[in-house]
Motif scaffolding. Sequence first.
Motif, PDB file in Angstrom:
ATOM      1  N   ALA A 210       0.711  -1.206   0.013  1.00  0.00           N
ATOM      2  CA  ALA A 210       0.085  -0.266   0.037  1.00  0.00           C
ATOM      3  C   ALA A 210       0.693   1.141   0.076  1.00  0.00           C
ATOM      4  N   GLN A 211       1.952   1.239   0.595  1.00  0.00           N
ATOM      5  CA  GLN A 211       2.933   2.278   0.752  1.00  0.00           C
ATOM      6  C   GLN A 211       4.492   1.858   0.147  1.00  0.00           C
TER       7      GLN A 211
ATOM      8  N   ALA B 267       1.157   6.518  10.505  1.00  0.00           N
ATOM      9  CA  ALA B 267      -0.120   5.924  10.530  1.00  0.00           C
ATOM     10  C   ALA B 267      -0.551   4.875   9.879  1.00  0.00           C
ATOM     11  N   SER B 268      -0.500   5.367   8.534  1.00  0.00           N
ATOM     12  CA  SER B 268      -1.182   4.439   7.553  1.00  0.00           C
ATOM     13  C   SER B 268      -0.280   3.179   7.367  1.00  0.00           C
ATOM     14  N   ALA B 269       0.926   3.280   6.975  1.00  0.00           N
ATOM     15  CA  ALA B 269       1.741   2.254   6.934  1.00  0.00           C
ATOM     16  C   ALA B 269       1.824   1.255   8.080  1.00  0.00           C
ATOM     17  N   TYR B 270       1.775   1.805   9.262  1.00  0.00           N
ATOM     18  CA  TYR B 270       1.830   0.849  10.507  1.00  0.00           C
ATOM     19  C   TYR B 270       0.555   0.128  10.819  1.00  0.00           C
ATOM     20  N   THR B 271      -0.512   0.822  10.365  1.00  0.00           N
ATOM     21  CA  THR B 271      -1.910   0.237  10.415  1.00  0.00           C
ATOM     22  C   THR B 271      -1.969  -0.810   9.744  1.00  0.00           C
ATOM     23  N   LEU B 272      -1.613  -0.804   8.349  1.00  0.00           N
ATOM     24  CA  LEU B 272      -1.720  -1.718   7.433  1.00  0.00           C
ATOM     25  C   LEU B 272      -0.749  -2.943   7.848  1.00  0.00           C
ATOM     26  N   LEU B 273       0.428  -2.635   8.243  1.00  0.00           N
ATOM     27  CA  LEU B 273       1.511  -3.887   8.914  1.00  0.00           C
ATOM     28  C   LEU B 273       0.536  -4.555   9.956  1.00  0.00           C
TER      29      LEU B 273
ATOM     30  N   LEU C  95       3.494   2.891  16.989  1.00  0.00           N
ATOM     31  CA  LEU C  95       3.074   1.975  17.927  1.00  0.00           C
ATOM     32  C   LEU C  95       1.619   1.632  18.017  1.00  0.00           C
ATOM     33  N   LEU C  96       0.779   2.932  18.036  1.00  0.00           N
ATOM     34  CA  LEU C  96      -0.538   2.829  18.534  1.00  0.00           C
ATOM     35  C   LEU C  96      -1.090   2.197  17.237  1.00  0.00           C
ATOM     36  N   THR C  97      -0.694   2.698  15.956  1.00  0.00           N
ATOM     37  CA  THR C  97      -1.523   2.427  14.889  1.00  0.00           C
ATOM     38  C   THR C  97      -1.220   0.983  14.433  1.00  0.00           C
ATOM     39  N   PHE C  98      -0.048   0.340  14.724  1.00  0.00           N
ATOM     40  CA  PHE C  98       0.200  -0.848  14.524  1.00  0.00           C
ATOM     41  C   PHE C  98      -0.735  -1.803  15.324  1.00  0.00           C
ATOM     42  N   ASN C  99      -1.163  -1.272  16.785  1.00  0.00           N
ATOM     43  CA  ASN C  99      -1.926  -2.177  17.565  1.00  0.00           C
ATOM     44  C   ASN C  99      -3.315  -1.955  16.934  1.00  0.00           C
ATOM     45  N   VAL C 100      -3.673  -0.888  16.328  1.00  0.00           N
ATOM     46  CA  VAL C 100      -4.802  -0.500  15.790  1.00  0.00           C
ATOM     47  C   VAL C 100      -5.119  -1.546  14.761  1.00  0.00           C
ATOM     48  N   GLY C 101      -4.086  -1.556  13.886  1.00  0.00           N
ATOM     49  CA  GLY C 101      -4.078  -2.572  12.571  1.00  0.00           C
ATOM     50  C   GLY C 101      -4.503  -4.070  13.350  1.00  0.00           C
ATOM     51  N   VAL C 102      -3.785  -4.597  14.329  1.00  0.00           N
ATOM     52  CA  VAL C 102      -3.993  -5.715  14.861  1.00  0.00           C
ATOM     53  C   VAL C 102      -5.518  -5.950  15.192  1.00  0.00           C
TER      54      VAL C 102
ATOM     55  N   LEU D 184       7.089  -6.571  15.478  1.00  0.00           N
ATOM     56  CA  LEU D 184       7.200  -5.227  15.273  1.00  0.00           C
ATOM     57  C   LEU D 184       8.774  -4.720  15.661  1.00  0.00           C
ATOM     58  N   GLN D 185       9.413  -5.501  16.395  1.00  0.00           N
ATOM     59  CA  GLN D 185      10.840  -5.176  16.422  1.00  0.00           C
ATOM     60  C   GLN D 185      11.493  -5.663  15.114  1.00  0.00           C
TER      61      GLN D 185
END
Length: 317
Positions: free
Chosen positions: A114-115, A134-140, A258-265, A244-245
């Motif tokens: 996506a990015q 935020a967009s990249a880490y949400t998708l991840l 960190l927050l948006t990765f968790n939101v994506g999960v 994530l590491q």
Amino acid sequence: MRRLLICLMALAAALSATLPAFGHEMSMAEMQLRETRHGEFLWQWGAGEKRPIAQDLTPVWPQACAAEATMLRCGEAGLAGTLSVRGVGERYSAAVVRVFWLDGQTRVYTLTKAQPSVQLYGAADDPRGMGEIASAYTLLGVEHILGGIDHLLFVVGLLFLVGFNRQLVLTITAFTAAHSLTLASSALGWLTLRAAPVEATIALSIVLVAGEALHQRNTAARRWPALVAFLFGLVHGLGFAGALQEIGLPENHLLVALLTFNVGVEIGQLMTVGACWCLWRLASRWPAARRMRTALLYMIGSIAAYWSWLRITAVLA
């Protein structure tokens, strides 16, 4: 019914032989660029699991840069412009680019389907916007949970144990709160544990939940499923943190990533629950489909037991 159960047990055994022991790993590719003098970088891909990463991914350097084998020359402007990677999102779900600057600073950029590109500015300063990160880490985060077979099987096991009722909301909320807590603690360096015991415990959690869902006895897991979900969610959060590491967190907007990765999960988890609810509604129309419950739980438990054996062996090795 007995024949169906035997067939599904055989299918579970076959799947166990083909599914990896570490069920939630992401297919990550890593590139390193190390600045040797202003405008010049040594670059290389990390080692691929089965074949060289260069066979699947091709970097497209900023316009002012020229690559020669493992040397990248960008002139006085430095590493400035758009860097992209062709092929990301196919064999590899993400490409992590680590830039080691001459002044000792390090920056990490994550490219996904996506990015697939990132803007570089010729120095360690990373003015990427909050929205871009935020967009990249949400998708991840979504990709990680949907590709994490062991996490998904645990969630499905909870659905079998609790059912689609009000208690499920509290149970899923407890699981979310727990893995969010340990994900943040581990990602920020406050909590560190070896990966092998964490992976083994995740597999054993699936076995336990599947076993509890198979019978109707009034056990502690049935009386307090939210407590069980919370305790095992703490361990699952450490598994998320391991992924994530590998990806890395940007130094600017670290908390946003960190927050948006968790939101994506969580988005991926809710998508799974929603899909299971739709299947449950369809199956409820056919009484014969209810007989599949026991067979499916045996299948989930068998796969998780196989993972447990492999992962415990890895701990003891």
